[in-house]
Write a protein that holds these residues in place. Structure first.
Motif, PDB file in Angstrom:
ATOM      1  N   MET A  20      -0.522  -3.988  31.559  1.00 18.57           N
ATOM      2  CA  MET A  20      -0.163  -2.597  31.722  1.00 18.57           C
ATOM      3  C   MET A  20      -1.098  -1.920  32.732  1.00 18.57           C
ATOM      4  SD  MET A  20       2.403  -1.559  29.443  1.00 18.57           S
ATOM      5  CE  MET A  20       2.153   0.153  29.510  1.00 18.57           C
ATOM      6  N   GLY A  21      -2.369  -2.249  32.687  1.00 23.16           N
ATOM      7  CA  GLY A  21      -3.304  -1.663  33.632  1.00 23.16           C
ATOM      8  C   GLY A  21      -2.943  -1.985  35.058  1.00 23.16           C
ATOM      9  N   GLU A  22      -2.429  -3.191  35.264  1.00 28.31           N
ATOM     10  CA  GLU A  22      -2.023  -3.617  36.609  1.00 28.31           C
ATOM     11  C   GLU A  22      -0.839  -2.779  37.104  1.00 28.31           C
ATOM     12  OE1 GLU A  22      -2.252  -6.080  40.062  1.00 28.31           O
ATOM     13  OE2 GLU A  22      -3.630  -5.544  38.474  1.00 28.31           O
ATOM     14  N   ILE A  23       0.070  -2.443  36.217  1.00 27.85           N
ATOM     15  CA  ILE A  23       1.225  -1.610  36.601  1.00 27.85           C
ATOM     16  C   ILE A  23       0.744  -0.257  37.099  1.00 27.85           C
ATOM     17  CG2 ILE A  23       3.247  -0.380  35.725  1.00 27.85           C
ATOM     18  CD1 ILE A  23       3.629  -2.757  33.785  1.00 27.85           C
ATOM     19  N   GLY A  24      -0.184   0.358  36.364  1.00 32.72           N
ATOM     20  CA  GLY A  24      -0.720   1.653  36.789  1.00 32.72           C
ATOM     21  C   GLY A  24      -1.434   1.557  38.127  1.00 32.72           C
ATOM     22  N   ARG A  25      -2.192   0.493  38.325  1.00 31.06           N
ATOM     23  CA  ARG A  25      -2.928   0.315  39.580  1.00 31.06           C
ATOM     24  C   ARG A  25      -1.972   0.136  40.750  1.00 31.06           C
ATOM     25  NH1 ARG A  25      -4.554  -3.224  42.993  1.00 31.06           N
ATOM     26  NH2 ARG A  25      -3.650  -5.020  41.976  1.00 31.06           N
ATOM     27  N   LEU A  26      -0.926  -0.677  40.567  1.00 30.86           N
ATOM     28  CA  LEU A  26       0.057  -0.897  41.632  1.00 30.86           C
ATOM     29  C   LEU A  26       0.825   0.389  41.953  1.00 30.86           C
ATOM     30  CD1 LEU A  26       1.437  -4.381  40.600  1.00 30.86           C
ATOM     31  CD2 LEU A  26      -0.027  -3.870  42.553  1.00 30.86           C
ATOM     32  N   HIS A  27       1.196   1.119  40.924  1.00 28.73           N
ATOM     33  CA  HIS A  27       1.906   2.387  41.130  1.00 28.73           C
ATOM     34  C   HIS A  27       1.042   3.349  41.935  1.00 28.73           C
ATOM     35  CE1 HIS A  27       2.927   6.559  40.073  1.00 28.73           C
ATOM     36  NE2 HIS A  27       4.169   6.133  40.115  1.00 28.73           N
ATOM     37  N   ASP A  28      -0.215   3.494  41.522  1.00 25.64           N
ATOM     38  CA  ASP A  28      -1.109   4.444  42.188  1.00 25.64           C
ATOM     39  C   ASP A  28      -1.380   4.061  43.640  1.00 25.64           C
ATOM     40  OD1 ASP A  28      -1.149   5.804  39.836  1.00 25.64           O
ATOM     41  OD2 ASP A  28      -3.210   5.280  39.306  1.00 25.64           O
ATOM     42  N   ALA A  29      -1.392   2.766  43.943  1.00 24.85           N
ATOM     43  CA  ALA A  29      -1.626   2.317  45.317  1.00 24.85           C
ATOM     44  C   ALA A  29      -0.486   2.759  46.238  1.00 24.85           C
ATOM     45  CB  ALA A  29      -1.766   0.795  45.359  1.00 24.85           C
ATOM     46  N   GLN A  30       0.709   2.929  45.681  1.00 23.22           N
ATOM     47  CA  GLN A  30       1.874   3.331  46.479  1.00 23.22           C
ATOM     48  C   GLN A  30       2.125   4.835  46.424  1.00 23.22           C
ATOM     49  OE1 GLN A  30       5.152   1.018  45.037  1.00 23.22           O
ATOM     50  NE2 GLN A  30       4.218  -0.917  45.604  1.00 23.22           N
ATOM     51  N   MET A  31       1.360   5.556  45.620  1.00 19.64           N
ATOM     52  CA  MET A  31       1.595   6.983  45.414  1.00 19.64           C
ATOM     53  C   MET A  31       0.446   7.781  46.029  1.00 19.64           C
ATOM     54  SD  MET A  31       3.752   9.137  44.125  1.00 19.64           S
ATOM     55  CE  MET A  31       4.789   7.839  43.497  1.00 19.64           C
ATOM     56  N   PRO A  32       0.638   8.344  47.231  1.00 17.16           N
ATOM     57  CA  PRO A  32      -0.462   9.058  47.880  1.00 17.16           C
ATOM     58  C   PRO A  32      -0.829  10.385  47.200  1.00 17.16           C
ATOM     59  CG  PRO A  32       1.529   9.210  49.204  1.00 17.16           C
ATOM     60  CD  PRO A  32       1.835   8.299  48.047  1.00 17.16           C
ATOM     61  N   ASP A  33       0.112  10.997  46.492  1.00 16.42           N
ATOM     62  CA  ASP A  33      -0.135  12.283  45.838  1.00 16.42           C
ATOM     63  C   ASP A  33      -0.923  12.061  44.543  1.00 16.42           C
ATOM     64  OD1 ASP A  33      -0.113  14.757  44.664  1.00 16.42           O
ATOM     65  OD2 ASP A  33       2.067  14.977  44.631  1.00 16.42           O
ATOM     66  N   PRO A  34      -2.175  12.511  44.468  1.00 14.86           N
ATOM     67  CA  PRO A  34      -2.988  12.275  43.272  1.00 14.86           C
ATOM     68  C   PRO A  34      -2.404  12.893  42.000  1.00 14.86           C
ATOM     69  CG  PRO A  34      -4.270  13.443  44.960  1.00 14.86           C
ATOM     70  CD  PRO A  34      -2.899  13.223  45.507  1.00 14.86           C
ATOM     71  N   ASP A  35      -1.611  13.941  42.131  1.00  9.25           N
ATOM     72  CA  ASP A  35      -1.000  14.562  40.960  1.00  9.25           C
ATOM     73  C   ASP A  35       0.083  13.690  40.332  1.00  9.25           C
ATOM     74  OD1 ASP A  35      -2.610  16.796  41.165  1.00  9.25           O
ATOM     75  OD2 ASP A  35      -1.152  17.925  42.355  1.00  9.25           O
ATOM     76  N   ARG A  36       0.576  12.697  41.073  1.00 15.88           N
ATOM     77  CA  ARG A  36       1.644  11.832  40.561  1.00 15.88           C
ATOM     78  C   ARG A  36       1.141  10.438  40.198  1.00 15.88           C
ATOM     79  NH1 ARG A  36       6.935  11.817  43.526  1.00 15.88           N
ATOM     80  NH2 ARG A  36       7.583  11.224  41.461  1.00 15.88           N
ATOM     81  N   GLN A  37      -0.163  10.224  40.282  1.00 15.43           N
ATOM     82  CA  GLN A  37      -0.713   8.916  39.935  1.00 15.43           C
ATOM     83  C   GLN A  37      -0.830   8.775  38.419  1.00 15.43           C
ATOM     84  OE1 GLN A  37      -4.280   8.293  42.210  1.00 15.43           O
ATOM     85  NE2 GLN A  37      -3.126   8.002  44.099  1.00 15.43           N
ATOM     86  N   LEU A  38      -0.710   7.552  37.950  1.00 20.55           N
ATOM     87  CA  LEU A  38      -0.727   7.281  36.520  1.00 20.55           C
ATOM     88  C   LEU A  38      -2.120   7.013  35.970  1.00 20.55           C
ATOM     89  CD1 LEU A  38       2.312   4.845  36.353  1.00 20.55           C
ATOM     90  CD2 LEU A  38       2.278   7.247  35.763  1.00 20.55           C
ATOM     91  N   GLY A  39      -2.985   6.448  36.772  1.00 16.70           N
ATOM     92  CA  GLY A  39      -4.280   6.031  36.257  1.00 16.70           C
ATOM     93  C   GLY A  39      -4.125   4.730  35.468  1.00 16.70           C
ATOM     94  N   THR A  40      -5.091   4.432  34.656  1.00 19.72           N
ATOM     95  CA  THR A  40      -5.049   3.198  33.871  1.00 19.72           C
ATOM     96  C   THR A  40      -4.067   3.355  32.715  1.00 19.72           C
ATOM     97  OG1 THR A  40      -7.344   2.752  34.401  1.00 19.72           O
ATOM     98  CG2 THR A  40      -6.427   1.574  32.534  1.00 19.72           C
ATOM     99  N   LEU A  41      -3.091   2.481  32.649  1.00 18.25           N
ATOM    100  CA  LEU A  41      -2.143   2.490  31.541  1.00 18.25           C
ATOM    101  C   LEU A  41      -2.598   1.505  30.478  1.00 18.25           C
ATOM    102  CD1 LEU A  41       1.335   2.463  33.303  1.00 18.25           C
ATOM    103  CD2 LEU A  41       0.253   4.337  32.117  1.00 18.25           C
ATOM    104  N   ARG A  42      -2.375   1.882  29.233  1.00 19.56           N
ATOM    105  CA  ARG A  42      -2.674   0.991  28.115  1.00 19.56           C
ATOM    106  C   ARG A  42      -1.399   0.791  27.319  1.00 19.56           C
ATOM    107  NH1 ARG A  42      -6.428   4.917  25.293  1.00 19.56           N
ATOM    108  NH2 ARG A  42      -4.656   6.114  25.972  1.00 19.56           N
ATOM    109  N   LEU A  43      -1.325  -0.281  26.578  1.00 16.33           N
ATOM    110  CA  LEU A  43      -0.154  -0.547  25.747  1.00 16.33           C
ATOM    111  C   LEU A  43       0.073   0.607  24.771  1.00 16.33           C
ATOM    112  CD1 LEU A  43       2.105  -2.474  25.133  1.00 16.33           C
ATOM    113  CD2 LEU A  43       0.591  -3.684  23.573  1.00 16.33           C
ATOM    114  N   HIS A  44      -0.988   1.197  24.277  1.00 11.06           N
ATOM    115  CA  HIS A  44      -0.858   2.313  23.338  1.00 11.06           C
ATOM    116  C   HIS A  44      -0.183   3.520  23.988  1.00 11.06           C
ATOM    117  CE1 HIS A  44      -1.858   3.786  19.354  1.00 11.06           C
ATOM    118  NE2 HIS A  44      -2.116   4.959  19.910  1.00 11.06           N
ATOM    119  N   ASP A  45      -0.340   3.681  25.303  1.00  8.54           N
ATOM    120  CA  ASP A  45       0.360   4.759  26.016  1.00  8.54           C
ATOM    121  C   ASP A  45       1.871   4.572  25.900  1.00  8.54           C
ATOM    122  OD1 ASP A  45      -2.081   5.886  26.865  1.00  8.54           O
ATOM    123  OD2 ASP A  45      -2.104   4.610  28.650  1.00  8.54           O
TER     124      ASP A  45
END
Length: 66
Positions: A1-26
């Motif tokens: 899950m953390g990898e998904i958040g990292r990959l998403h954020d790498a493609q999202m230049p707008d910091p307000d739309r970044q996910l940060g570290t995702l956890r299974l509990h999220d």
């Protein structure tokens, strides 16, 4: 899950739309929020589907807050 958040954020230049570290509990919280809306905020259904033995982990919140 953390990898998904990292990959998403790498493609999202707008910091307000970044996910940060995702956890299974999220994902569990996201599911619970959707279930709460779909069930009309039925506490018994939430307890049953989320595996809670009681309502200790279900504080009353506004229906529109995740």
């Amino acid at each position: 899950m953390g990898e998904i958040g990292r990959l998403h954020d790498a493609q999202m230049p707008d910091p307000d739309r970044q996910l940060g570290t995702l956890r299974l509990h999220d994902a569990r919280h996201t599911f619970a929020f959707g279930l709460s809306q779909a069930s009309g905020h039925d506490r018994a259904e939430l307890e049953r589907r989320l595996g809670h033995a009681n309502d200790r982990y279900q504080p009353m919140r506004r229906p529109d807050s995740p």
